[in-house]
Design an enzyme around this catalytic site. Structure first.
Site, PDB file in Angstrom:
ATOM      1  N   HIS A  61       0.827  -1.203   0.000  1.00 45.37           N
ATOM      2  CA  HIS A  61       0.000   0.000   0.000  1.00 45.37           C
ATOM      3  C   HIS A  61       0.867   1.260   0.000  1.00 45.37           C
ATOM      4  CE1 HIS A  61       0.743  -0.380   4.345  1.00 45.37           C
ATOM      5  NE2 HIS A  61       0.481   0.907   4.431  1.00 45.37           N
ATOM      6  N   HIS A  63       0.890   5.626   1.104  1.00 43.82           N
ATOM      7  CA  HIS A  63       0.326   6.770   1.827  1.00 43.82           C
ATOM      8  C   HIS A  63       0.822   8.049   1.173  1.00 43.82           C
ATOM      9  CE1 HIS A  63      -1.062   4.870   5.668  1.00 43.82           C
ATOM     10  NE2 HIS A  63      -0.233   3.928   5.261  1.00 43.82           N
ATOM     11  N   TYR A 127     -15.746  25.847  18.557  1.00 45.01           N
ATOM     12  CA  TYR A 127     -15.673  27.146  17.896  1.00 45.01           C
ATOM     13  C   TYR A 127     -17.002  27.493  17.235  1.00 45.01           C
ATOM     14  CZ  TYR A 127     -14.364  30.633  14.398  1.00 45.01           C
ATOM     15  OH  TYR A 127     -14.306  31.748  13.622  1.00 45.01           O
ATOM     16  N   GLN A 131     -20.053  30.580  18.225  1.00 45.15           N
ATOM     17  CA  GLN A 131     -20.246  31.687  17.304  1.00 45.15           C
ATOM     18  C   GLN A 131     -21.451  32.551  17.644  1.00 45.15           C
ATOM     19  OE1 GLN A 131     -17.900  32.718  14.927  1.00 45.15           O
ATOM     20  NE2 GLN A 131     -16.928  31.294  16.344  1.00 45.15           N
TER      21      GLN A 131
END
Length: 138
Positions: A61, A63, A127, A131
């Site tokens: 594989h 990445h 976050y 708001q």
């Protein structure tokens, strides 16, 4: 820290962790194939105007850490990376690869992709939740 880019009317920082496997998870990526694969993938990125920040993998594989713009459509990026690399590697290393693979396919059709961020999911959720409270304070 990730790079921040400016486009016409937008600012962005987009990075993806991408992983895909050799067909049947067979261990066919030798050091020579890996070296050539890295060259091919970097050329594909250059030709398609995105950056590969990191490449690594094992015999079965690969990445990648990819940085791109909002205009890059991920299925098209994956099609280019997997399709072109498979075609070129089969052309250059076909005899060696066909010993363990059959049907002319190098890569498994699926892949894994995750977005990267300097912020964790919990930080972003917090976050966003704040708001409305922050706007009322103004």
């Amino acid at each position: 820290m990730s790079n921040i880019y400016k486009g016409r009317g937008y600012v962005y920082c987009i990075e993806y962790h991408i992983v895909w496997c050799v067909k049947y998870r067979h261990s066919v990526i030798t050091s020579a194939i890996e070296k050539r694969l890295h060259e091919i993938l970097r050329q594909i990125a250059k030709d398609n105007n995105f950056n590969i920040l990191e490449i690594n993998g094992e015999a079965d594989h690969i990445h990648l850490l990819v940085e791109c713009s909002p205009q890059h459509f991920i299925p098209d990026v994956m099609k280019a990376l997997k399709g072109v690399s498979a075609r070129l590697l089969m052309k250059e290393f076909g005899d060696e690869l066909r010993k363990k693979l059959w049907g002319g396919h190098l890569w498994n059709p699926s892949y894994f992709i995750a977005t990267l961020s300097e912020n964790t999911e919990s930080q972003i959720k917090e976050y966003i939740e704040r708001q409305k409270d922050d706007a009322e304070d103004v």
